[in-house]
Scaffold this motif. Structure first.
Motif, PDB file in Angstrom:
ATOM      1  N   MET A   1     -30.104  43.291  88.200  1.00  0.00           N
ATOM      2  CA  MET A   1     -30.669  44.096  89.278  1.00  0.00           C
ATOM      3  C   MET A   1     -29.925  45.431  89.390  1.00  0.00           C
ATOM      4  SD  MET A   1     -31.659  41.373  92.278  1.00  0.00           S
ATOM      5  CE  MET A   1     -30.022  40.959  92.730  1.00  0.00           C
ATOM      6  N   GLY A   2     -30.060  46.267  88.393  1.00  0.00           N
ATOM      7  CA  GLY A   2     -29.512  47.611  88.474  1.00  0.00           C
ATOM      8  C   GLY A   2     -27.997  47.687  88.434  1.00  0.00           C
ATOM      9  N   ALA A   3     -27.327  46.694  87.829  1.00  0.00           N
ATOM     10  CA  ALA A   3     -25.866  46.733  87.761  1.00  0.00           C
ATOM     11  C   ALA A   3     -25.410  47.708  86.670  1.00  0.00           C
ATOM     12  CB  ALA A   3     -25.325  45.336  87.477  1.00  0.00           C
ATOM     13  N   SER A   4     -24.273  48.320  86.910  1.00  0.00           N
ATOM     14  CA  SER A   4     -23.677  49.187  85.896  1.00  0.00           C
ATOM     15  C   SER A   4     -22.365  48.610  85.396  1.00  0.00           C
ATOM     16  CB  SER A   4     -23.446  50.583  86.471  1.00  0.00           C
ATOM     17  OG  SER A   4     -22.593  50.507  87.603  1.00  0.00           O
ATOM     18  N   GLN A   5     -21.987  47.445  85.926  1.00  0.00           N
ATOM     19  CA  GLN A   5     -20.776  46.756  85.497  1.00  0.00           C
ATOM     20  C   GLN A   5     -21.007  45.249  85.549  1.00  0.00           C
ATOM     21  OE1 GLN A   5     -17.792  48.233  88.215  1.00  0.00           O
ATOM     22  NE2 GLN A   5     -17.054  49.720  86.741  1.00  0.00           N
ATOM     23  N   GLY A   6     -20.223  44.523  84.786  1.00  0.00           N
ATOM     24  CA  GLY A   6     -20.327  43.069  84.783  1.00  0.00           C
ATOM     25  C   GLY A   6     -20.745  42.544  83.417  1.00  0.00           C
ATOM     26  N   LEU A   7     -20.515  41.256  83.213  1.00  0.00           N
ATOM     27  CA  LEU A   7     -20.847  40.653  81.919  1.00  0.00           C
ATOM     28  C   LEU A   7     -22.360  40.622  81.699  1.00  0.00           C
ATOM     29  CD1 LEU A   7     -18.258  37.724  81.813  1.00  0.00           C
ATOM     30  CD2 LEU A   7     -18.186  39.903  80.579  1.00  0.00           C
ATOM     31  N   GLY A   8     -23.135  40.448  82.778  1.00  0.00           N
ATOM     32  CA  GLY A   8     -24.595  40.499  82.654  1.00  0.00           C
ATOM     33  C   GLY A   8     -25.056  41.873  82.212  1.00  0.00           C
ATOM     34  N   TYR A   9     -24.407  42.907  82.752  1.00  0.00           N
ATOM     35  CA  TYR A   9     -24.722  44.273  82.318  1.00  0.00           C
ATOM     36  C   TYR A   9     -24.384  44.446  80.829  1.00  0.00           C
ATOM     37  CZ  TYR A   9     -23.804  49.177  81.409  1.00  0.00           C
ATOM     38  OH  TYR A   9     -23.762  50.425  80.829  1.00  0.00           O
TER      39      TYR A   9
ATOM     40  N   THR B   1     -14.553  42.592  68.730  1.00  0.00           N
ATOM     41  CA  THR B   1     -15.249  43.327  69.807  1.00  0.00           C
ATOM     42  C   THR B   1     -14.586  43.068  71.153  1.00  0.00           C
ATOM     43  OG1 THR B   1     -17.329  43.141  68.593  1.00  0.00           O
ATOM     44  CG2 THR B   1     -17.484  43.653  70.926  1.00  0.00           C
ATOM     45  N   ILE B   2     -14.256  41.790  71.409  1.00  0.00           N
ATOM     46  CA  ILE B   2     -13.598  41.443  72.677  1.00  0.00           C
ATOM     47  C   ILE B   2     -12.237  42.126  72.775  1.00  0.00           C
ATOM     48  CG2 ILE B   2     -12.590  39.533  73.992  1.00  0.00           C
ATOM     49  CD1 ILE B   2     -14.818  37.743  72.898  1.00  0.00           C
ATOM     50  N   LEU B   3     -11.471  42.111  71.673  1.00  0.00           N
ATOM     51  CA  LEU B   3     -10.145  42.729  71.692  1.00  0.00           C
ATOM     52  C   LEU B   3     -10.228  44.235  71.896  1.00  0.00           C
ATOM     53  CD1 LEU B   3      -8.393  40.730  68.808  1.00  0.00           C
ATOM     54  CD2 LEU B   3      -8.053  40.496  71.279  1.00  0.00           C
ATOM     55  N   THR B   4     -11.234  44.850  71.281  1.00  0.00           N
ATOM     56  CA  THR B   4     -11.410  46.306  71.448  1.00  0.00           C
ATOM     57  C   THR B   4     -11.717  46.651  72.904  1.00  0.00           C
ATOM     58  OG1 THR B   4     -12.254  46.449  69.184  1.00  0.00           O
ATOM     59  CG2 THR B   4     -12.722  48.302  70.645  1.00  0.00           C
ATOM     60  N   MET B   5     -12.603  45.858  73.519  1.00  0.00           N
ATOM     61  CA  MET B   5     -12.927  46.105  74.931  1.00  0.00           C
ATOM     62  C   MET B   5     -11.725  45.826  75.828  1.00  0.00           C
ATOM     63  SD  MET B   5     -16.859  44.856  75.563  1.00  0.00           S
ATOM     64  CE  MET B   5     -16.618  43.169  75.036  1.00  0.00           C
ATOM     65  N   ALA B   6     -10.922  44.818  75.440  1.00  0.00           N
ATOM     66  CA  ALA B   6      -9.739  44.495  76.245  1.00  0.00           C
ATOM     67  C   ALA B   6      -8.716  45.622  76.182  1.00  0.00           C
ATOM     68  CB  ALA B   6      -9.130  43.177  75.754  1.00  0.00           C
ATOM     69  N   ARG B   7      -8.526  46.193  74.987  1.00  0.00           N
ATOM     70  CA  ARG B   7      -7.526  47.277  74.849  1.00  0.00           C
ATOM     71  C   ARG B   7      -7.955  48.514  75.638  1.00  0.00           C
ATOM     72  NH1 ARG B   7      -7.979  46.115  69.195  1.00  0.00           N
ATOM     73  NH2 ARG B   7      -6.449  44.557  68.550  1.00  0.00           N
ATOM     74  N   SER B   8      -9.243  48.769  75.689  1.00  0.00           N
ATOM     75  CA  SER B   8      -9.717  49.968  76.385  1.00  0.00           C
ATOM     76  C   SER B   8      -9.780  49.778  77.904  1.00  0.00           C
ATOM     77  CB  SER B   8     -11.114  50.349  75.875  1.00  0.00           C
ATOM     78  OG  SER B   8     -12.063  49.356  76.241  1.00  0.00           O
ATOM     79  N   GLY B   9      -9.601  48.539  78.366  1.00  0.00           N
ATOM     80  CA  GLY B   9      -9.685  48.250  79.802  1.00  0.00           C
ATOM     81  C   GLY B   9     -11.097  47.967  80.275  1.00  0.00           C
ATOM     82  N   GLU B  10     -12.064  48.137  79.365  1.00  0.00           N
ATOM     83  CA  GLU B  10     -13.463  47.920  79.731  1.00  0.00           C
ATOM     84  C   GLU B  10     -13.728  46.451  80.071  1.00  0.00           C
ATOM     85  OE1 GLU B  10     -17.903  48.670  77.731  1.00  0.00           O
ATOM     86  OE2 GLU B  10     -16.078  48.862  76.523  1.00  0.00           O
ATOM     87  N   LEU B  11     -13.091  45.550  79.314  1.00  0.00           N
ATOM     88  CA  LEU B  11     -13.337  44.117  79.506  1.00  0.00           C
ATOM     89  C   LEU B  11     -12.853  43.661  80.882  1.00  0.00           C
ATOM     90  CD1 LEU B  11     -14.292  41.494  78.176  1.00  0.00           C
ATOM     91  CD2 LEU B  11     -11.951  41.121  77.430  1.00  0.00           C
TER      92      LEU B  11
ATOM     93  N   ILE C   1     -23.392  41.252  72.730  1.00  0.00           N
ATOM     94  CA  ILE C   1     -24.178  40.202  73.396  1.00  0.00           C
ATOM     95  C   ILE C   1     -23.478  38.851  73.273  1.00  0.00           C
ATOM     96  CG2 ILE C   1     -26.377  38.976  73.384  1.00  0.00           C
ATOM     97  CD1 ILE C   1     -27.689  41.518  72.287  1.00  0.00           C
ATOM     98  N   ILE C   2     -23.064  38.526  72.045  1.00  0.00           N
ATOM     99  CA  ILE C   2     -22.428  37.218  71.840  1.00  0.00           C
ATOM    100  C   ILE C   2     -21.064  37.172  72.525  1.00  0.00           C
ATOM    101  CG2 ILE C   2     -21.522  35.652  70.079  1.00  0.00           C
ATOM    102  CD1 ILE C   2     -23.745  36.639  68.249  1.00  0.00           C
ATOM    103  N   ALA C   3     -20.343  38.293  72.520  1.00  0.00           N
ATOM    104  CA  ALA C   3     -19.055  38.330  73.225  1.00  0.00           C
ATOM    105  C   ALA C   3     -19.259  38.056  74.713  1.00  0.00           C
ATOM    106  CB  ALA C   3     -18.402  39.697  73.014  1.00  0.00           C
ATOM    107  N   SER C   4     -20.321  38.605  75.302  1.00  0.00           N
ATOM    108  CA  SER C   4     -20.603  38.359  76.719  1.00  0.00           C
ATOM    109  C   SER C   4     -20.918  36.887  76.964  1.00  0.00           C
ATOM    110  CB  SER C   4     -21.784  39.220  77.178  1.00  0.00           C
ATOM    111  OG  SER C   4     -21.544  40.578  76.914  1.00  0.00           O
ATOM    112  N   ILE C   5     -21.725  36.311  76.061  1.00  0.00           N
ATOM    113  CA  ILE C   5     -22.078  34.894  76.219  1.00  0.00           C
ATOM    114  C   ILE C   5     -20.831  34.013  76.108  1.00  0.00           C
ATOM    115  CG2 ILE C   5     -23.355  32.996  75.142  1.00  0.00           C
ATOM    116  CD1 ILE C   5     -25.477  35.067  74.314  1.00  0.00           C
ATOM    117  N   VAL C   6     -19.980  34.332  75.129  1.00  0.00           N
ATOM    118  CA  VAL C   6     -18.736  33.553  74.950  1.00  0.00           C
ATOM    119  C   VAL C   6     -17.856  33.675  76.194  1.00  0.00           C
ATOM    120  CG1 VAL C   6     -16.582  33.442  73.635  1.00  0.00           C
ATOM    121  CG2 VAL C   6     -18.768  33.673  72.435  1.00  0.00           C
ATOM    122  N   LEU C   7     -17.756  34.873  76.748  1.00  0.00           N
ATOM    123  CA  LEU C   7     -16.931  35.061  77.946  1.00  0.00           C
ATOM    124  C   LEU C   7     -17.515  34.314  79.142  1.00  0.00           C
ATOM    125  CD1 LEU C   7     -16.073  38.829  77.465  1.00  0.00           C
ATOM    126  CD2 LEU C   7     -14.465  36.922  77.413  1.00  0.00           C
ATOM    127  N   PHE C   8     -18.849  34.308  79.258  1.00  0.00           N
ATOM    128  CA  PHE C   8     -19.483  33.519  80.324  1.00  0.00           C
ATOM    129  C   PHE C   8     -19.099  32.049  80.171  1.00  0.00           C
ATOM    130  CE2 PHE C   8     -22.850  36.783  81.365  1.00  0.00           C
ATOM    131  CZ  PHE C   8     -22.586  36.806  82.721  1.00  0.00           C
TER     132      PHE C   8
END
Length: 268
Positions: free
Chosen positions: A210-218, A56-66, A232-239
């Protein structure tokens, strides 16, 4: 028979470099987690395997989303940490050095310190809207209190005899701060910075609710609402990784600044 021939061969002990010792437990836990997932002992819709999370992390990284999510979260933490540290340093130095300032300011700040972080959220949204300013302010509040408390306590804990010796040698106020208070307070201040940085990473999650549309919390919220536990777990690991990385950087700076300390923890 000589004593040399009777000597038993010494066992070669496997020496693990100290820098790698801290990785052993996390690696063991990840391996166990992967094995349990592959054996079907863990439901994948509740706890996906580490390889799935990595994919999941690699897929988001390739797309630039991460990069976009990590970048905006880092920006918020760095800006909030900088503002919180600056205000805490000024007020901590003031209340630590001046008894009058301490009498007027510290009771109010100590009362504010006990307000839960989530309680600030509706107030900041009301005052600042759901834009970046409210998010950065919330992170700055989280960073402020540990830095303030450590610096104020560090200054007040300076040995009185050292101050008196400085006055006997007719040091000016500036010389007294630079040659007595600064070195005596620096260890506590640096610990406060590390605590503040850790709280900054915690508060950024609340800030990005608080209404974010970007970020690891989002990403955390997005993974929950769309039923994607791997996100969810990818976000926690990145945090965890980003928090550890920034703390290691601050720890390295602390060790360099405190090179003169002959402390127990600094032994080889």
């Amino acid at each position: 028979m000589s004593s040399l021939s009777l000597r038993r061969p010494t066992k070669q002990r496997l020496a693990i470099p100290r820098s790698l010792q801290g990785w052993l437990l996390p690696i063991a836990l990840v391996v166990a987690w992967e094995l349990l997932s592959r054996l079907g002992l863990v439901a994948p819709n509740l706890l996906p395997a580490p390889t799935t999370v990595l994919q999941t992390i690699l897929t988001m990284a390739r797309s630039g989303e991460l990069l976009r999510h990590v970048g905006i979260t880092l920006y918020r933490v760095v800006l909030g940490f900088g503002i919180g540290t600056l205000v805490a340093t000024v007020l901590g130095a003031l209340t630590g050095y001046s008894r009058t300032a301490h009498a007027y300011l510290d009771p109010l700040l100590q009362a504010l310190r006990n307000i839960p972080s989530i309680a600030w959220v509706p107030l900041f949204i009301l005052w600042l809207g759901i834009y970046e300013s409210s998010k950065v302010t919330l992170i700055a509040v989280g960073v402020f209190f540990p830095v303030y408390l450590n610096l104020m306590s560090g200054i007040q804990g300076v040995d009185r005899k050292l101050v008196e010796v400085g006055k006997i040698y007719r040091l000016s106020q500036l010389q007294l701060v630079r040659r007595v208070f600064l070195p005596a307070t620096l260890p506590a201040y640096l610990v406060g910075l590390r605590n503040g940085l850790g709280l900054g990473w915690m508060f950024v999650v609340a800030a990005e609710l608080m209404g974010a549309s970007q970020g690891l919390g989002y990403l955390l919220i997005d993974g929950q609402t769309t039923g994607r536990p791997a996100v969810i777990i990818a976000s926690i690991v990145l945090f965890a990784l980003l928090g550890k990385l920034t703390d290691s950087g601050l720890s390295a700076i602390s060790q360099r600044l405190l090179y003169w300390q002959d402390s127990y923890g600094a032994r080889g």
